[in-house]
Design a protein around this motif. Structure first.
Motif, PDB file in Angstrom:
ATOM      1  N   ALA A 203     -25.681  15.352  -6.859  1.00 45.48           N
ATOM      2  CA  ALA A 203     -26.157  14.013  -7.183  1.00 45.48           C
ATOM      3  C   ALA A 203     -25.022  13.018  -7.374  1.00 45.48           C
ATOM      4  CB  ALA A 203     -27.009  14.056  -8.455  1.00 45.48           C
ATOM      5  N   GLY A 204     -23.811  13.408  -6.965  1.00 43.41           N
ATOM      6  CA  GLY A 204     -22.650  12.549  -7.160  1.00 43.41           C
ATOM      7  C   GLY A 204     -22.462  11.556  -6.025  1.00 43.41           C
ATOM      8  N   ALA A 205     -21.243  11.049  -5.917  1.00 44.76           N
ATOM      9  CA  ALA A 205     -20.885  10.045  -4.914  1.00 44.76           C
ATOM     10  C   ALA A 205     -20.284  10.731  -3.696  1.00 44.76           C
ATOM     11  CB  ALA A 205     -19.880   9.055  -5.502  1.00 44.76           C
ATOM     12  N   LEU A 206     -20.871  10.507  -2.528  1.00 43.70           N
ATOM     13  CA  LEU A 206     -20.331  11.003  -1.271  1.00 43.70           C
ATOM     14  C   LEU A 206     -19.578   9.867  -0.590  1.00 43.70           C
ATOM     15  CD1 LEU A 206     -19.967  12.989   1.049  1.00 43.70           C
ATOM     16  CD2 LEU A 206     -22.265  12.331   1.869  1.00 43.70           C
ATOM     17  N   LEU A 207     -18.272  10.060  -0.386  1.00 41.98           N
ATOM     18  CA  LEU A 207     -17.426   9.025   0.186  1.00 41.98           C
ATOM     19  C   LEU A 207     -17.325   9.166   1.703  1.00 41.98           C
ATOM     20  CD1 LEU A 207     -14.484   9.007  -2.393  1.00 41.98           C
ATOM     21  CD2 LEU A 207     -16.694   7.839  -2.497  1.00 41.98           C
ATOM     22  N   PRO A 208     -16.866   8.120   2.386  1.00 42.50           N
ATOM     23  CA  PRO A 208     -16.585   8.246   3.823  1.00 42.50           C
ATOM     24  C   PRO A 208     -15.443   9.237   4.053  1.00 42.50           C
ATOM     25  CG  PRO A 208     -16.670   5.937   3.135  1.00 42.50           C
ATOM     26  CD  PRO A 208     -16.638   6.756   1.888  1.00 42.50           C
ATOM     27  N   PRO A 209     -15.274   9.724   5.285  1.00 36.79           N
ATOM     28  CA  PRO A 209     -14.159  10.631   5.553  1.00 36.79           C
ATOM     29  C   PRO A 209     -12.825   9.949   5.287  1.00 36.79           C
ATOM     30  CG  PRO A 209     -15.205   9.923   7.598  1.00 36.79           C
ATOM     31  CD  PRO A 209     -16.093   9.480   6.480  1.00 36.79           C
ATOM     32  N   LEU A 210     -11.872  10.750   4.874  1.00 35.16           N
ATOM     33  CA  LEU A 210     -10.567  10.236   4.471  1.00 35.16           C
ATOM     34  C   LEU A 210      -9.925   9.373   5.548  1.00 35.16           C
ATOM     35  CD1 LEU A 210      -8.185  10.210   2.496  1.00 35.16           C
ATOM     36  CD2 LEU A 210      -7.503  12.436   3.421  1.00 35.16           C
ATOM     37  N   GLY A 211     -10.053   9.784   6.806  1.00 33.20           N
ATOM     38  CA  GLY A 211      -9.404   9.055   7.887  1.00 33.20           C
ATOM     39  C   GLY A 211      -9.925   7.656   8.122  1.00 33.20           C
ATOM     40  N   GLU A 212     -11.062   7.303   7.527  1.00 34.99           N
ATOM     41  CA  GLU A 212     -11.615   5.961   7.697  1.00 34.99           C
ATOM     42  C   GLU A 212     -11.115   4.968   6.647  1.00 34.99           C
ATOM     43  OE1 GLU A 212     -15.860   5.957   7.848  1.00 34.99           O
ATOM     44  OE2 GLU A 212     -15.944   6.904   9.813  1.00 34.99           O
ATOM     45  N   ASP A 213     -10.334   5.431   5.679  1.00 33.27           N
ATOM     46  CA  ASP A 213      -9.911   4.523   4.616  1.00 33.27           C
ATOM     47  C   ASP A 213      -9.042   3.392   5.169  1.00 33.27           C
ATOM     48  OD1 ASP A 213      -9.733   4.167   1.537  1.00 33.27           O
ATOM     49  OD2 ASP A 213      -7.665   3.926   2.249  1.00 33.27           O
ATOM     50  N   ALA A 214      -9.167   2.231   4.567  1.00 29.46           N
ATOM     51  CA  ALA A 214      -8.448   1.046   5.042  1.00 29.46           C
ATOM     52  C   ALA A 214      -6.934   1.189   4.924  1.00 29.46           C
ATOM     53  CB  ALA A 214      -8.916  -0.183   4.271  1.00 29.46           C
ATOM     54  N   GLY A 215      -6.460   2.096   4.075  1.00 27.57           N
ATOM     55  CA  GLY A 215      -5.022   2.279   3.923  1.00 27.57           C
ATOM     56  C   GLY A 215      -4.389   3.178   4.966  1.00 27.57           C
ATOM     57  N   VAL A 216      -5.197   3.819   5.798  1.00 23.07           N
ATOM     58  CA  VAL A 216      -4.674   4.793   6.761  1.00 23.07           C
ATOM     59  C   VAL A 216      -3.768   4.157   7.817  1.00 23.07           C
ATOM     60  CG1 VAL A 216      -5.362   6.347   8.638  1.00 23.07           C
ATOM     61  CG2 VAL A 216      -6.428   6.541   6.383  1.00 23.07           C
ATOM     62  N   PRO A 217      -4.118   3.023   8.426  1.00 19.13           N
ATOM     63  CA  PRO A 217      -3.224   2.472   9.446  1.00 19.13           C
ATOM     64  C   PRO A 217      -1.817   2.180   8.928  1.00 19.13           C
ATOM     65  CG  PRO A 217      -5.382   1.465   9.628  1.00 19.13           C
ATOM     66  CD  PRO A 217      -5.396   2.275   8.371  1.00 19.13           C
ATOM     67  N   GLU A 218      -1.703   1.635   7.745  1.00 14.43           N
ATOM     68  CA  GLU A 218      -0.366   1.358   7.199  1.00 14.43           C
ATOM     69  C   GLU A 218       0.385   2.650   6.924  1.00 14.43           C
ATOM     70  OE1 GLU A 218       1.831  -1.132   3.596  1.00 14.43           O
ATOM     71  OE2 GLU A 218      -0.355  -0.992   3.662  1.00 14.43           O
ATOM     72  N   LEU A 219      -0.314   3.682   6.426  1.00 10.98           N
ATOM     73  CA  LEU A 219       0.327   4.974   6.186  1.00 10.98           C
ATOM     74  C   LEU A 219       0.883   5.542   7.489  1.00 10.98           C
ATOM     75  CD1 LEU A 219      -1.017   7.851   3.966  1.00 10.98           C
ATOM     76  CD2 LEU A 219      -0.293   8.317   6.299  1.00 10.98           C
ATOM     77  N   ILE A 220       0.092   5.504   8.553  1.00 12.67           N
ATOM     78  CA  ILE A 220       0.556   6.019   9.841  1.00 12.67           C
ATOM     79  C   ILE A 220       1.732   5.197  10.352  1.00 12.67           C
ATOM     80  CG2 ILE A 220      -0.078   6.357  12.266  1.00 12.67           C
ATOM     81  CD1 ILE A 220      -2.922   6.958  11.333  1.00 12.67           C
ATOM     82  N   ALA A 221       1.672   3.891  10.185  1.00 12.98           N
ATOM     83  CA  ALA A 221       2.759   3.032  10.644  1.00 12.98           C
ATOM     84  C   ALA A 221       4.074   3.376   9.940  1.00 12.98           C
ATOM     85  CB  ALA A 221       2.404   1.560  10.419  1.00 12.98           C
ATOM     86  N   ARG A 222       4.014   3.591   8.624  1.00 11.54           N
ATOM     87  CA  ARG A 222       5.234   3.965   7.891  1.00 11.54           C
ATOM     88  C   ARG A 222       5.785   5.285   8.405  1.00 11.54           C
ATOM     89  NH1 ARG A 222       2.237   2.557   3.174  1.00 11.54           N
ATOM     90  NH2 ARG A 222       2.112   4.771   2.631  1.00 11.54           N
ATOM     91  N   SER A 223       4.899   6.233   8.673  1.00 12.13           N
ATOM     92  CA  SER A 223       5.330   7.532   9.162  1.00 12.13           C
ATOM     93  C   SER A 223       5.996   7.415  10.527  1.00 12.13           C
ATOM     94  CB  SER A 223       4.126   8.479   9.233  1.00 12.13           C
ATOM     95  OG  SER A 223       4.522   9.766   9.625  1.00 12.13           O
ATOM     96  N   LEU A 224       5.434   6.594  11.402  1.00  5.29           N
ATOM     97  CA  LEU A 224       6.023   6.406  12.722  1.00  5.29           C
ATOM     98  C   LEU A 224       7.383   5.719  12.635  1.00  5.29           C
ATOM     99  CD1 LEU A 224       2.848   5.367  14.738  1.00  5.29           C
ATOM    100  CD2 LEU A 224       4.122   7.498  14.968  1.00  5.29           C
ATOM    101  N   GLN A 225       7.505   4.749  11.749  1.00  6.17           N
ATOM    102  CA  GLN A 225       8.793   4.093  11.573  1.00  6.17           C
ATOM    103  C   GLN A 225       9.864   5.092  11.126  1.00  6.17           C
ATOM    104  OE1 GLN A 225       7.515   0.925   8.845  1.00  6.17           O
ATOM    105  NE2 GLN A 225       8.208  -0.580  10.348  1.00  6.17           N
ATOM    106  N   LYS A 226       9.501   5.969  10.180  1.00  4.64           N
ATOM    107  CA  LYS A 226      10.467   6.982   9.727  1.00  4.64           C
ATOM    108  C   LYS A 226      10.837   7.927  10.852  1.00  4.64           C
ATOM    109  CE  LYS A 226       8.757   6.982   4.947  1.00  4.64           C
ATOM    110  NZ  LYS A 226       8.021   7.773   3.911  1.00  4.64           N
ATOM    111  N   ALA A 227       9.850   8.329  11.637  1.00  7.08           N
ATOM    112  CA  ALA A 227      10.105   9.286  12.714  1.00  7.08           C
ATOM    113  C   ALA A 227      10.961   8.663  13.818  1.00  7.08           C
ATOM    114  CB  ALA A 227       8.786   9.766  13.307  1.00  7.08           C
TER     115      ALA A 227
END
Length: 230
Positions: A203-227
């Motif tokens: 009966a709790g809160a079901l969230l969207p999948p992690l990969g849909e979060d609005a913060g994901v694109p910036e996280l990936i961008a930082r990772s690509l810059q480091k790589a």
């Protein structure tokens, strides 16, 4: 100097690859918003010819696996499909900054619901596998990271394809949040997780999948810059 470039690659949905192909192209565009001067493309392995088309004309791009764990697809199949045409980096699910993103997601829903962390359980709903430990291990590692950050009453993992199965892990949690530890919204997220939670009378809160979060694109961008750094 060649223009920096990257291709973000997901598994995709073999029986209907079109929708997730569109999702990956949109994700690449959002990541590109954080990387001016880069060429960003998205593709799935499931769509015939999609990866080849995304690699076309790029000079040794970084290849970002939008997968939740290291395993056969990231370690064997993706390098085979690349055939030396790009450099794959670590997948999304093992990003060092991912625990911070998960913690922020949980903190946000606690604030929205007016729930206290100490009264709330977190259920990580993950894929799991009968053949490989990497999927479950990634989820367990995330749970351990979050235990040190959130002060929740309980953090547990439940899986679609191995024990502890999601329907069992979700029983009796009371006030709880379920975070699907998945990159994309596909069959498991759309059907299996809601069905398991219904079976468990969650009966709790079901969230969207992690990969849909609005913060994901910036996280990936930082990772690509480091790589990309020498």
């Amino acid at each position: 100097m060649p223009q920096p470039s990257a291709v973000i690659v997901a598994h995709g949905f073999p029986s209907d690859p079109g929708p997730q192909e569109t999702v990956m192209q949109a994700l690449a565009a959002r990541v590109g918003d954080h990387l001016p001067g880069w060429v960003l493309r998205g593709a799935t392995l499931a769509a015939p010819g999609a990866l080849d088309a995304a690699l076309e004309g790029l000079d040794q791009p970084l290849v970002y696996p939008f997968f939740m764990a290291e395993g056969w697809f990231t370690g064997t199949e993706l390098p085979r499909r690349l055939d030396g045409r790009g450099r794959a980096v670590a997948p999304f699910g093992v990003e060092p900054d991912l625990p911070y993103l998960c913690a922020r997601i949980v903190a946000d829903i606690l604030a929205q619901r007016g729930w206290q962390a100490g009264d709330t359980a977190l259920l990580l709903a993950a894929h799991g596998s009968q053949r490989s430990r990497t999927s479950a291990d990634s989820a367990f590692a995330m749970a351990q990271q979050l235990r040190t950050r959130l002060g929740l009453r309980q953090i547990t993992c439940g899986f679609v394809e191995e024990a502890p199965y999601l329907a069992d892990a979700a029983k009796g949690l009371g006030q709880a949040i379920c975070l699907p530890f998945f990159a994309l919204r596909a069959g498991h997220v759309i059907e299996d997780i809601p069905q398991a939670l219904q079976e468990a009378q969650f009966a709790g809160a079901l969230l969207p999948p992690l990969g849909e979060d609005a913060g994901v694109p910036e996280l990936i961008a930082r990772s690509l810059q480091k790589a990309a750094r020498p």
